[in-house]
Design a protein around this motif. Structure first.
Motif, short mmCIF file in Angstrom:
data_model
loop_
_atom_site.label_atom_id
_atom_site.label_comp_id
_atom_site.label_asym_id
_atom_site.label_seq_id
_atom_site.Cartn_x
_atom_site.Cartn_y
_atom_site.Cartn_z
N MET A 1 0.84 -1.21 0.00
CA MET A 1 0.00 0.00 0.00
C MET A 1 0.88 1.26 0.00
O MET A 1 0.42 2.35 0.13
CB MET A 1 -0.89 -0.09 1.23
CG MET A 1 -1.74 1.08 1.57
SD MET A 1 -3.37 0.91 0.88
CE MET A 1 -3.77 2.61 0.63
N GLU A 52 -2.01 -10.49 -0.35
CA GLU A 52 -2.51 -9.86 0.89
C GLU A 52 -3.39 -10.87 1.64
O GLU A 52 -4.16 -11.62 1.03
CB GLU A 52 -3.29 -8.59 0.54
CG GLU A 52 -2.37 -7.53 -0.05
CD GLU A 52 -3.08 -6.32 -0.62
OE1 GLU A 52 -2.37 -5.34 -0.92
OE2 GLU A 52 -4.31 -6.34 -0.79
N GLU A 96 -0.41 -3.83 5.87
CA GLU A 96 -1.44 -3.39 4.93
C GLU A 96 -2.47 -2.54 5.67
O GLU A 96 -2.39 -2.37 6.87
CB GLU A 96 -2.10 -4.60 4.24
CG GLU A 96 -1.73 -4.74 2.76
CD GLU A 96 -1.98 -3.48 1.93
OE1 GLU A 96 -2.86 -2.67 2.30
OE2 GLU A 96 -1.30 -3.28 0.91
N GLU A 103 0.80 -8.44 4.40
CA GLU A 103 1.10 -8.70 2.99
C GLU A 103 2.40 -9.49 2.90
O GLU A 103 3.36 -9.18 3.60
CB GLU A 103 1.25 -7.37 2.26
CG GLU A 103 1.62 -7.50 0.80
CD GLU A 103 1.80 -6.15 0.14
OE1 GLU A 103 0.79 -5.42 0.01
OE2 GLU A 103 2.93 -5.83 -0.24
N ASN A 248 -9.67 -4.57 1.65
CA ASN A 248 -9.81 -5.80 0.86
C ASN A 248 -8.44 -6.28 0.40
O ASN A 248 -7.49 -5.51 0.34
CB ASN A 248 -10.69 -5.54 -0.37
CG ASN A 248 -12.11 -5.20 0.01
OD1 ASN A 248 -12.58 -5.59 1.08
ND2 ASN A 248 -12.79 -4.47 -0.84
N CYS A 250 -5.78 -8.26 -2.35
CA CYS A 250 -5.59 -8.52 -3.78
C CYS A 250 -4.30 -9.27 -4.03
O CYS A 250 -3.56 -9.60 -3.10
CB CYS A 250 -5.61 -7.21 -4.55
SG CYS A 250 -4.16 -6.21 -4.28
N GLN A 252 -0.97 -9.04 -6.61
CA GLN A 252 -0.31 -8.15 -7.58
C GLN A 252 0.98 -8.78 -8.09
O GLN A 252 1.57 -9.62 -7.42
CB GLN A 252 0.01 -6.81 -6.92
CG GLN A 252 -1.23 -6.03 -6.53
CD GLN A 252 -0.96 -4.89 -5.55
OE1 GLN A 252 0.01 -4.92 -4.80
NE2 GLN A 252 -1.84 -3.91 -5.54
N ARG A 297 -14.02 -6.18 -6.42
CA ARG A 297 -13.86 -5.11 -5.44
C ARG A 297 -13.54 -3.75 -6.04
O ARG A 297 -13.59 -2.73 -5.35
CB ARG A 297 -12.71 -5.47 -4.49
CG ARG A 297 -11.34 -5.20 -5.14
CD ARG A 297 -10.18 -5.89 -4.54
NE ARG A 297 -8.91 -5.44 -5.08
CZ ARG A 297 -8.46 -5.66 -6.31
NH1 ARG A 297 -9.21 -6.29 -7.20
NH2 ARG A 297 -7.28 -5.22 -6.69
N ILE A 301 -13.15 -0.02 -3.94
CA ILE A 301 -11.93 0.67 -3.48
C ILE A 301 -11.84 2.04 -4.13
O ILE A 301 -11.43 3.01 -3.50
CB ILE A 301 -10.64 -0.09 -3.86
CG1 ILE A 301 -10.73 -1.54 -3.45
CG2 ILE A 301 -9.45 0.56 -3.20
CD1 ILE A 301 -9.40 -2.22 -3.47
N TYR A 330 -7.95 5.94 -7.36
CA TYR A 330 -7.88 4.48 -7.52
C TYR A 330 -8.73 4.13 -8.73
O TYR A 330 -9.96 4.05 -8.62
CB TYR A 330 -8.43 3.81 -6.26
CG TYR A 330 -7.94 2.40 -6.05
CD1 TYR A 330 -7.18 2.08 -4.94
CD2 TYR A 330 -8.23 1.40 -6.96
CE1 TYR A 330 -6.72 0.79 -4.74
CE2 TYR A 330 -7.78 0.12 -6.77
CZ TYR A 330 -7.03 -0.18 -5.66
OH TYR A 330 -6.58 -1.46 -5.48
N ARG A 428 -2.02 -4.58 -11.19
CA ARG A 428 -2.68 -4.42 -9.91
C ARG A 428 -4.16 -4.84 -9.80
O ARG A 428 -4.75 -4.74 -8.73
CB ARG A 428 -2.59 -2.95 -9.49
CG ARG A 428 -1.16 -2.42 -9.46
CD ARG A 428 -1.10 -0.91 -9.24
NE ARG A 428 -2.03 -0.47 -8.24
CZ ARG A 428 -1.84 -0.53 -6.93
NH1 ARG A 428 -0.70 -0.97 -6.47
NH2 ARG A 428 -2.76 -0.14 -6.08
N1 GLU Z 1 -5.57 -4.00 -1.15
C1 GLU Z 1 -5.59 -3.21 -2.35
C2 GLU Z 1 -6.43 -3.91 -3.42
O1 GLU Z 1 -7.17 -4.82 -3.09
C3 GLU Z 1 -4.21 -2.91 -2.90
C4 GLU Z 1 -3.28 -2.22 -1.96
C5 GLU Z 1 -1.86 -2.13 -2.51
O2 GLU Z 1 -1.66 -1.41 -3.49
O3 GLU Z 1 -0.99 -2.84 -2.00
O4 GLU Z 1 -6.36 -3.56 -4.57
#
Ligand code: GLU
Ligand code: MG
Length: 631
Positions: A1, A52, A96, A103, A248, A250, A252, A297, A301, A330, A428
């Motif tokens: 994050m 995460e 996070e 994470e 939430n 994710c 990446q 999601r 976000i 976002y 992402r």
């Molecule tokens: N938890 C965020 C998501 O679900 C992302 C946060 C991050 O950039 O690490 O997209």
């Protein structure tokens, strides 16, 4: 994050005073980096994933699953046992947004060889095992994108009541401040977003109307001071805090490219896949204890960190603000970075004209300059008193401040100052999957895709307005089966990797008339598996690539299993996590067809998820006969 600074955070009024200072020095920091490393070539292809996790207590006696708010302790222990004593430790742990989140990433990036694909899952299993080992009995680590009862009474352990008054961080009616990570960055971001915006964030997700769902579905909130009543929309699940989005999880992937041009090429190409892969990874159908009508999601976000004022939204004439801004911080990307993508940059790009000119005067080409000048229309959201005056030659915090709070589908990442890291891009949009097997499959699929894009010089670009339309479709319920997505028909008509505005400008002029014929609407099945006469399909292309590569039998077998999962998810033979969760709830004996996820349903669902993730139970509907090894 994002970046974590230590020190005393400034409130919004103070931060605002330094906004121009941060932007000015952020640009100088970017220019210093750019000038030092713009010609860097031959960095090797490296990559890494980020997963995460949520910490969950399974309370058998009361049949409740709750989020445990001790992420900081778990993180501290994991770091003490790992990276602090061994620089080669195979895992790295980071904080996070939620105080119930952590994470995990591999300790070292993966390299360019095929056999590394065979170690991804091992590392994810190691992470799950390592973090699980520091939890107490009845506690578990979940890779669930959105906790179904996030924001419901008593969803945390220990239990806290929300603070729906001005002095609260979120001022939320539902999400207690204690569920926000205690590092000041997170609460500062939360409060400053709210203060900058001038009101609480507003998230309205359409409810899934079942047989017995109230119609219209309209909630009232006794503790509301009027903000909620103004914001709530009938037939929607209303949420009012950053944590509903950034709380939430994710999945990446970050890639290091061999040069800035290759990074720009990958950024553009992968941007077109964001909606497709997001729909394929759909895993978040429930919000604040209700069944929603969306599967992903992203929009949640996006709204949860939307700091735009009414002026910036276009609801009032511009007076105190400089720009009309079309998207939240976002959101999906707003411009391609390669010159062969220029003709597809068809959405309005708000940019800071002064910064744009400054960058161009400093020798930066138009497309990169406008990208940065677009990111820099935003204000810094969190600033630490001790970090105001920096050494622009050797530090990049002010650049990172804005860069890391522009949470777009793709992120273009210049190297940190004085490091041996190259130019990188981050993918992402993916939702985290339940098992390490699935998460590895999605990650390997994306990495393989970058290999074929680079090896065959493929071109997937379509107008960005179409990518944005795809983003909307991708989040709808069951988009993977029912959605139609704009996709390029001929991907072999190569993009010229050389970023040369003069030569491509001519080409663009000639070609732009035919742009609308270059793409058509396709289902995800067609895009992934191919359809005779329409599109060859990504999996057949990947298979063709693999056939020409030296791959040991074991690795090949692993990769084939991963591709099988993607293939079957795309064809509908296997369910997405979102669909599987919906069916679990529908079939639950206590479900009253009223769109409500009770504590008991939530408990049973999370227990079942936990058994599957641990490999104690198979789930053929979700992963077929493929095997998740589990713990
Ligand atoms: N938890 C965020 C998501 O679900 C992302 C946060 C991050 O950039 O690490 O997209
Ligand atoms: Mg993260």
């Amino acid at each position: 994050m994002g970046l974590l600074s230590q020190g005393s955070p400034l409130n919004w009024v103070e931060t605002k005073k330094y906004a121009d200072h941060v932007r000015k020095h952020g640009i100088l920091q970017f220019l210093n980096i750019y000038n030092k490393v713009k010609d860097r070539q031959k960095d090797v292809l490296k990559w890494g994933d980020e997963v995460e996790y949520m910490l969950v207590e399974l309370d058998e006696k009361n049949e409740k699953a709750r989020l445990i708010l001790n992420g900081h302790k778990v993180l501290e222990t994991l770091q003490e046992q790992g990276e602090n004593i061994d620089p080669n430790h195979p895992t790295l742990w980071r904080p996070e947004y939620g105080s119930y989140m952590i994470e995990g990433t591999p300790g070292q990036p993966y390299g360019g060889t095929m056999s590394e694909f065979n170690t991804v899952e091992d590392n994810m299993v190691k992470r799950r095992r390592e973090a699980s080992s520091v939890l107490h009995e009845h506690e578990t680590l979940c890779t669930i994108t959105a906790f179904p009862r996030l924001g419901c009474p008593g969803f945390t352990k220990p239990e806290f009541r929300p603070t729906p008054v001005e002095k609260g961080v979120s001022k939320s009616l539902f999400f207690p401040d204690e569920a926000i990570n205690r590092h000041p960055r997170f609460s500062t971001l939360t409060r400053n977003i709210r203060h900058r915006r001038g009101e609480k964030v507003v998230i309205n997700v359409p409810i899934f109307k079942d047989k017995n769902t109230a119609s219209p579905f309209l909630e009232t909130f006794p503790e509301d001071d009027g903000e909620a009543a103004r914001a709530v929309i009938p037939d929607h699940i209303y949420m009012d805090a950053m944590g509903f989005g950034t709380g939430n999880c994710c999945l990446q992937v970050t890639f290091q490219a061999c040069s800035i041009n290759e990074a720009r090429y990958l950024y553009d190409q992968l941007a077109t896949f964001c909606p497709i892969v997001m729909a394929l990874s759909a895993a978040s159908p429930f919000y604040r204890g209700f069944v929603s009508d969306i599967d992903c999601r992203w929009g949640v976000i996006s709204a949860s960190v939307d700091d735009r004022t009414r002026e910036e939204h276009g609801l009032e004439p511009l007076k105190n603000n400089k720009f009309r801004i079309h998207k939240s911080r976002y959101d999906s990307i707003d411009s391609y970075l390669c010159f062969c993508g220029e003709k597809y940059n068809d959405i309005e790009l708000t940019k800071d004209e002064e910064i744009y000119k400054q960058l161009q005067d400093a020798g930066i080409d138009k497309l990169l300059a406008q990208h940065i000048a677009h990111l820099f229309i935003r204000d810094p959201l969190s600033l630490f008193e001790e970090k105001i005056n920096l050494d622009d030659e050797n530090e990049s915090d002010h650049f990172e401040n804005l860069q890391s709070t522009n949470w777009q589908t793709m992120r273009f990442k210049p190297p940190p100052p004085n490091s041996d890291i190259g130019w990188r891009v981050e993918f992402r949009p993916m939702e985290v999957q339940l098992t390490d097997f699935e998460n590895s499959a999605y990650v390997v699929f994306i990495v393989l895709l970058t290999r074929v894009i680079l090896s065959y010089k493929l071109d997937f670009l379509i107008p960005l307005s179409k990518v944005d339309e795809n983003m909307k479709v991708a989040q709808k319920r069951n988009a993977v089966q029912e959605g139609l997505f704009y996709f390029r028909k001929d991907i072999y008509k190569g993009c010229n990797l050389l970023i040369d505005s003069a030569s491509t400008a001519v080409q663009n002029g000639v070609e732009s008339e035919g742009v609308h014929e270059e793409y058509t609407l396709m289902s995800i099945d067609t895009i992934i598996n191919g359809k005779e006469g329409v599109f060859q399909g990504l999996i057949p292309i990947l298979n063709c690539y693999l056939e020409n590569m030296e791959v040991d039998v074991d690795t090949r077998c692993t990769i084939l299993n991963y591709l099988k999962l993607i293939k079957k998810r795309a064809s509908g033979e296997l369910m997405t996590m979102a669909r599987w969760m919906r069916e679990f709830v529908t079939k639950h004996p206590q479900y009253k067809k009223d769109s409500v996820i009770s504590d008991r349903i939530n408990y049973d669902l999370i227990c079942q998820c936990d058994r599957i993730a641990r490999g104690q139970e198979h789930c053929p509907e979700l992963i077929g006969d493929l095997i998740n090894r589990g713990l």
